[in-house]
Design a protein around this motif. Structure first.
Motif, PDB file in Angstrom:
ATOM      1  N   VAL A  71       0.808  -1.232   0.000  1.00  0.00           N
ATOM      2  CA  VAL A  71       0.000   0.000   0.000  1.00  0.00           C
ATOM      3  C   VAL A  71       0.832   1.268   0.000  1.00  0.00           C
ATOM      4  CG1 VAL A  71      -2.020  -1.034   1.116  1.00  0.00           C
ATOM      5  CG2 VAL A  71      -0.183  -0.085   2.520  1.00  0.00           C
ATOM      6  N   ALA A  72       2.147   1.159   0.206  1.00  0.00           N
ATOM      7  CA  ALA A  72       3.042   2.331   0.178  1.00  0.00           C
ATOM      8  C   ALA A  72       2.609   3.397   1.164  1.00  0.00           C
ATOM      9  CB  ALA A  72       3.107   2.915  -1.241  1.00  0.00           C
ATOM     10  N   GLY A  73       2.231   2.985   2.389  1.00  0.00           N
ATOM     11  CA  GLY A  73       1.774   3.974   3.347  1.00  0.00           C
ATOM     12  C   GLY A  73       2.213   3.704   4.772  1.00  0.00           C
ATOM     13  N   LEU A  74       3.413   3.157   4.982  1.00  0.00           N
ATOM     14  CA  LEU A  74       3.873   2.881   6.333  1.00  0.00           C
ATOM     15  C   LEU A  74       4.102   4.183   7.093  1.00  0.00           C
ATOM     16  CD1 LEU A  74       4.851   0.752   8.418  1.00  0.00           C
ATOM     17  CD2 LEU A  74       7.157   1.120   7.504  1.00  0.00           C
ATOM     18  N   GLN A  75       3.457   4.311   8.261  1.00  0.00           N
ATOM     19  CA  GLN A  75       3.682   5.468   9.123  1.00  0.00           C
ATOM     20  C   GLN A  75       4.776   5.180  10.143  1.00  0.00           C
ATOM     21  OE1 GLN A  75      -0.142   6.471  10.772  1.00  0.00           O
ATOM     22  NE2 GLN A  75      -0.799   7.556   8.936  1.00  0.00           N
ATOM     23  N   SER A  76       4.751   4.001  10.737  1.00  0.00           N
ATOM     24  CA  SER A  76       5.791   3.604  11.681  1.00  0.00           C
ATOM     25  C   SER A  76       5.641   2.111  11.953  1.00  0.00           C
ATOM     26  CB  SER A  76       5.686   4.386  12.998  1.00  0.00           C
ATOM     27  OG  SER A  76       4.459   4.099  13.650  1.00  0.00           O
ATOM     28  N   ALA A  77       6.703   1.528  12.462  1.00  0.00           N
ATOM     29  CA  ALA A  77       6.679   0.112  12.845  1.00  0.00           C
ATOM     30  C   ALA A  77       7.552  -0.061  14.072  1.00  0.00           C
ATOM     31  CB  ALA A  77       7.170  -0.778  11.704  1.00  0.00           C
ATOM     32  N   VAL A  78       7.097  -0.906  14.997  1.00  0.00           N
ATOM     33  CA  VAL A  78       7.868  -1.202  16.195  1.00  0.00           C
ATOM     34  C   VAL A  78       7.981  -2.722  16.331  1.00  0.00           C
ATOM     35  CG1 VAL A  78       7.268   0.910  17.424  1.00  0.00           C
ATOM     36  CG2 VAL A  78       5.796  -1.098  17.640  1.00  0.00           C
ATOM     37  N   ALA A  79       9.078  -3.156  16.899  1.00  0.00           N
ATOM     38  CA  ALA A  79       9.306  -4.590  17.086  1.00  0.00           C
ATOM     39  C   ALA A  79      10.101  -4.812  18.354  1.00  0.00           C
ATOM     40  CB  ALA A  79      10.046  -5.181  15.884  1.00  0.00           C
TER      41      ALA A  79
END
Length: 385
Positions: A71-79
């Motif tokens: 979707v080309a819309g990553l706002q943030s990611a946490v792991a």
């Protein structure tokens, strides 16, 4: 007795220039007395914590790449990657969590999952096909005229909110009194809700448990070995059944204000607290996906879900199963236990959903909106632009 715990935490944030990736490491040497109770801890430089940090960074980079292709819309990611080792430095258990906030044409949604063992498979476990269905322009359509009579299907992302809400309503201070009063009464249709140990040291396992198949609701791993272990207060960390085949179970006993088997050592305060999040599992009779179901696929983020009166309100991106190309928005409001009383079964494979709780559930088949409203258990409305 001693053990070593490593937690690698990372956050990935796209920027106008290069993306920003930050990973932090925290390794504790934890001491237990002869009863298994944690008596203290100190921060150390672990010999293997750099590996956990690298895995966390790779996990986030893979999630960002996969999101961009969908979707080309990553706002943030946490792991986070957690690792437990025994006093000799041998690996005992691992667990990883991944959560991404993604902007889709229909609004922001969360993608999250977790699991034991090697974190490399977490990204592949996310529902990319359902996310990819939102990649085009979002032009809301009108639901079919008979949508209120059609069965409602909550995909795991939406169903997990009801599961977490139901567990909270049975384990909170007020909920415990309700559970004690209703213990033994059947109020749900053959559903079983289990609270699993959140992050136990799994002292019953040796190094052969690493990357193993995990535990089932009986506290055993797939090989049949007892994997319950002890919590940080030294109590057995066993699964707790909150609802058994639709019957409410007595609330779990408390020790020092924390549910038995759920105490977690806090290095900074030097004391015990509850786990940072709950691990829950919903089981029940299987059902087929109704061919005419109204599917609530994604919950739109940024909106309050849980309310002080005990209700949840979900604003969801929805579609009908026989018209998969058209999306519209539905709002579902009700008390979680009341909504689960309208369950007709569980469909599809089990999915681990990670957000404010870890919930493993299949898709949840509910009665139609008109039937649920007629029973006084829900309010379902179409959200107009």
């Amino acid at each position: 007795m001693a053990e070593t715990r490593t937690r690698a935490s990372g956050i990935f944030t796209p920027t106008r220039g290069a993306a920003r990736l930050t990973v932090s490491l925290d390794t504790l040497r934890v001491e237990r007395d002869a009863t298994g109770r944690v008596t203290g801890s100190r921060r150390v430089a672990g010999s293997t914590d750099q590996d956990a940090g690298k895995e966390t960074g790779l996990l986030l980079a893979e999630a960002a790449e996969r999101t961009a292709s969908a979707v080309a819309g990553l706002q943030s990611a946490v792991a986070q990657v957690h690792e437990w080792r025994d006093g000799d430095g041998l690996p005992v258990s691992r667990r990883a969590e991944l959560l991404a906030r993604v902007e889709t044409p229909g609004g922001p949604v969360l993608l999250g999952t977790s699991g034991p063992g090697d974190p490399a498979g977490l990204v592949e476990a996310l529902p990319w096909d359902e996310l990819g269905a939102l990649s085009g322009p979002f032009v809301p359509v009108d639901p079919p005229d008979d949508w209120r009579e059609r069965p409602v299907l909550l995909r795991p992302s939406a169903a997990s909110v009801l599961v977490a809400g139901a567990a909270f309503s049975l384990t909170s201070r007020g909920g415990r009194a309700t559970a004690a009063r209703l213990a033994g009464r059947r109020i749900l249709p053959q559903l079983t809700l289990t609270d699993l140990p959140s992050a136990p040291p799994e002292s019953g396992l040796d190094a052969s448990g690493l990357d193993g198949p995990g535990q089932d609701a009986s506290g055993q791993n797939a090989s049949g070995l007892d994997a319950s272990g002890l919590d940080d207060r030294g109590d057995p960390a066993l699964p707790t059944v909150l609802v058994d085949g639709g019957r409410i179970c007595p609330p779990p006993p408390l020790a020092e204000g924390i549910a038995l088997g759920r105490a977690v050592w806090d290095h900074d305060t030097g004391g015990f607290g509850p786990p940072p999040l709950s691990r829950l599992e919903l089981g029940g009779p299987r059902a087929e996906v109704p061919p005419d179901a109204v599917e609530l696929v994604w919950c739109v983020e940024g909106l309050q879900r849980y309310h002080g009166d005990g209700t949840v309100r979900l604003q969801c991106l929805a579609r009908v199963a026989d018209r998969p190309g058209g999306w519209f928005r539905l709002a579902l409001r009700g008390k979680p236990v009341h909504l689960l009383r309208q369950a007709r079964g569980l469909a599809g494979p089990p999915v681990a959903v990670h957000s404010d709780s870890d919930v493993t559930t299949r898709s949840l088949v509910l009665a139609g909106a008109a039937e649920m409203e007629g029973a006084g258990h829900a309010v379902v409305t179409v959200i107009t632009p």
